[in-house]
Design an enzyme around this catalytic site. Sequence first.
Site, PDB file in Angstrom:
ATOM      1  CB  THR A   1      -0.884   0.098   1.476  1.00  0.00           C
ATOM      2  OG1 THR A   1      -1.411   1.394   1.342  1.00  0.00           O
ATOM      3  CG2 THR A   1      -0.012  -0.167   2.540  1.00  0.00           C
TER       4      THR A   1
ATOM      5  CB  THR B   1      10.996  -3.416  -5.275  1.00  0.00           C
ATOM      6  OG1 THR B   1      11.752  -4.073  -4.260  1.00  0.00           O
ATOM      7  CG2 THR B   1      10.376  -2.150  -5.087  1.00  0.00           C
ATOM      8  CG  ASP B   2      12.320  -9.484  -4.451  1.00  0.00           C
ATOM      9  OD1 ASP B   2      12.733  -8.054  -3.864  1.00  0.00           O
ATOM     10  OD2 ASP B   2      12.611 -10.358  -3.907  1.00  0.00           O
TER      11      ASP B   2
ATOM     12  CE  LYS C   1      15.025  -4.738  -5.663  1.00  0.00           C
ATOM     13  NZ  LYS C   1      14.258  -5.518  -4.644  1.00  0.00           N
TER      14      LYS C   1
END
Lengths: 415, 415
Positions: B85, B161-162, B238
């Site tokens: 969130t 984010t992974d 990333k």
Amino acid sequence: MQAEEYDRVRVETKGTVYEGTLMPSQTGSIVLKLKNGYNVGISRDSASVTLLRKKEDAIKKETAPGCQATNKKLPDISILSTGGTIASKIDYRTGAVTSQFTAEDIMASIPELGEIANYNCRVIYSILSENMRPEYWSELACAVHEEITNGADGIIITHGTDTMMYTAAALSFMIQTPVPIVLVGSQRSADRPSSDNAMNAICAAAVATSDIAEVCVVMHGSTSDDFCHIHRGTKVRKMHTSRRDAFQSINARPIGHVEYPSRKIKTISSYTKRGEKKLSLNDKLEPKCAIIKYTTGASSESLLFHSGSGYRGIVIEGTGLGHVSTEWVPYIKNATDAGIPVIMTSQCIYGRVCDRVYDTGRDILKAGAIEGEDMLPEVALVKLMWALGQASGMDKVNEIMRTDMAGEITRSTRS
Amino acid sequence: MQAEEYDRVRVETKGTVYEGTLMPSQTGSIVLKLKNGYNVGISRDSASVTLLRKKEDAIKKETAPGCQATNKKLPDISILSTGGTIASKIDYRTGAVTSQFTAEDIMASIPELGEIANYNCRVIYSILSENMRPEYWSELACAVHEEITNGADGIIITHGTDTMMYTAAALSFMIQTPVPIVLVGSQRSADRPSSDNAMNAICAAAVATSDIAEVCVVMHGSTSDDFCHIHRGTKVRKMHTSRRDAFQSINARPIGHVEYPSRKIKTISSYTKRGEKKLSLNDKLEPKCAIIKYTTGASSESLLFHSGSGYRGIVIEGTGLGHVSTEWVPYIKNATDAGIPVIMTSQCIYGRVCDRVYDTGRDILKAGAIEGEDMLPEVALVKLMWALGQASGMDKVNEIMRTDMAGEITRSTRS
């Protein structure tokens, strides 16, 4: 008489005749190293093999004539060629170097080198670097050890750039060295106007005669011809398919750089100095190790396959801080329970693995995986092969993997 | 009554009781999503399962109360949450968002968001992003399609984010969009002083209300709180395990950036403008694809295993310009002969694959491999899944792989 590995043979198949050296083959097919340096794979079906000459020392220990020291005031550098030359018009990758690889050729092509050292030249391999094998690292390490024992003041290894980082890491673990061991290559072949061939060679020679007694990679530091980086052998990665400054230090600063054309060396990291370490060789390794990359939704089948197919060690390229999906965790445990070390690294490349932050990570650690710290996945793989060659037993191997052996683990990563 | 996927259940095993939602499982073990957002895997042996409530629409299509548009002058943005969130103190990864995820919460946490748009909030998943699956991409794409159909002026997807880059690539191929679709996450959880949570959310909202009608990733552009990059969904990776500016555009410049706190958008690449494309959805894909990474001396066993285990497509992460050892070439041919597309990419990450320069490369092409151009290996994998979902027949799939579909292939790479 049966032809054996490294014998010179003629192979006839479907109307085509090949002559070359019989190479080790994993697949059952005949692998032949041709005179031009290329390897060909030939199916055994309908192939007839004729032995031409028994294993001559053609691959190892071939010293080209006329490639000996001449100026007693200069240091003696041994150039070991694995698939290229810094002297000829032929590029590092294809490397048809055998005959013309003499001191005279070097001086003719890059006269500046003559100001730096005397050169003793040996052809170890003539292969494309994607055809390197862990077994060859050992042979190369032995050749380096031999040259240093025989009095070389520094070593230059010419190498194709594709897998140079793997070889650099392997030598870093295998050899404790009192003199510089410099890997150098070229991203653009010598017959192209933009070639990085000569400048890289000159900077490599400068480092090989310096007081930096480490395994390092010397390659263009920018797209201009102004300096080469000196990268630590365990912290370097090829980060571009074609740029001349493709090699970058990861999770560490380079040891330093060599200005061009002044050949002035500036160091920015601490390093082992000439004579600080005694020469030693630990070249044993276990090549049966693999990298498995985790991608979204990737099935654990590949992990299961490798654990059950005789692999002795596994490196996982996880996501982020070192993660895989929850479904992989029991298969990691199966592997470690079976005595197969599992090392967790990150596909982010930059940064440090940390599996203590989130549940998945903690489960992965509970399953017996070892955090690869800030090691590059490729370096973790090479180190795991070496650790398994040095020690038996999970505990000892895991301990080696956790310990900084050759600068591959840094205590804190710049962020 | 038998518990089915997505039903709410209680699982008792060895004295421990879990309550949660029954998730799809590949491995035969019970996978339970707990209330806190974590998934746990539980062995079926000695576990007893009690059904609590039938598949309620708890995971999909749950609209939190009070999370509706209030200011008619502002655009309407739909926030789809997949595991986090932008509002609460809980971070993107663990994402226990279900109950407190309301417009009021958002305004309370990040009041600045209220100046930008009205928000309609939907929880799609509450999972760690390493537990994402290709099947979930399709569901997410359907939800996005639904929101845009229902009048959303822009979409924000909060995501761990992974694996954000995998999801961004998948949505890029699946959806043609007339409005912005923005993925955003956080590298540091909201309860840490250095959290990038609020700034990323505000910049994401700025992009979601802009005229950039593409799937993009909006994340910190530097280690300071001064701007966020706007990355194209097919060109982002990333590149650091922990840094706030971990996301980088690869082989392309970002679309632009959002200055903070001014929220001013500056574009530096061409992009598709709002309303330029009609909304359409092509979410079908074939998840049974894999990435295999070539490392020095890697056996062709893994390639052989994947070709023979029902995998429908293979991406190879080769070395340099896109190489593997000569021994792999016949196995690539076996795969393509069997109708399995093989895409060659480079582990260098930066740069373009080119297999026309050296013999190995040409042999790889002759064996039927397709050059992945300057696509990231991970993007090539996602695209291959999608291409196999869209087309049958090698020729058609190969043609899709060679064609730029969503900005994933650029004609020339900066060097």
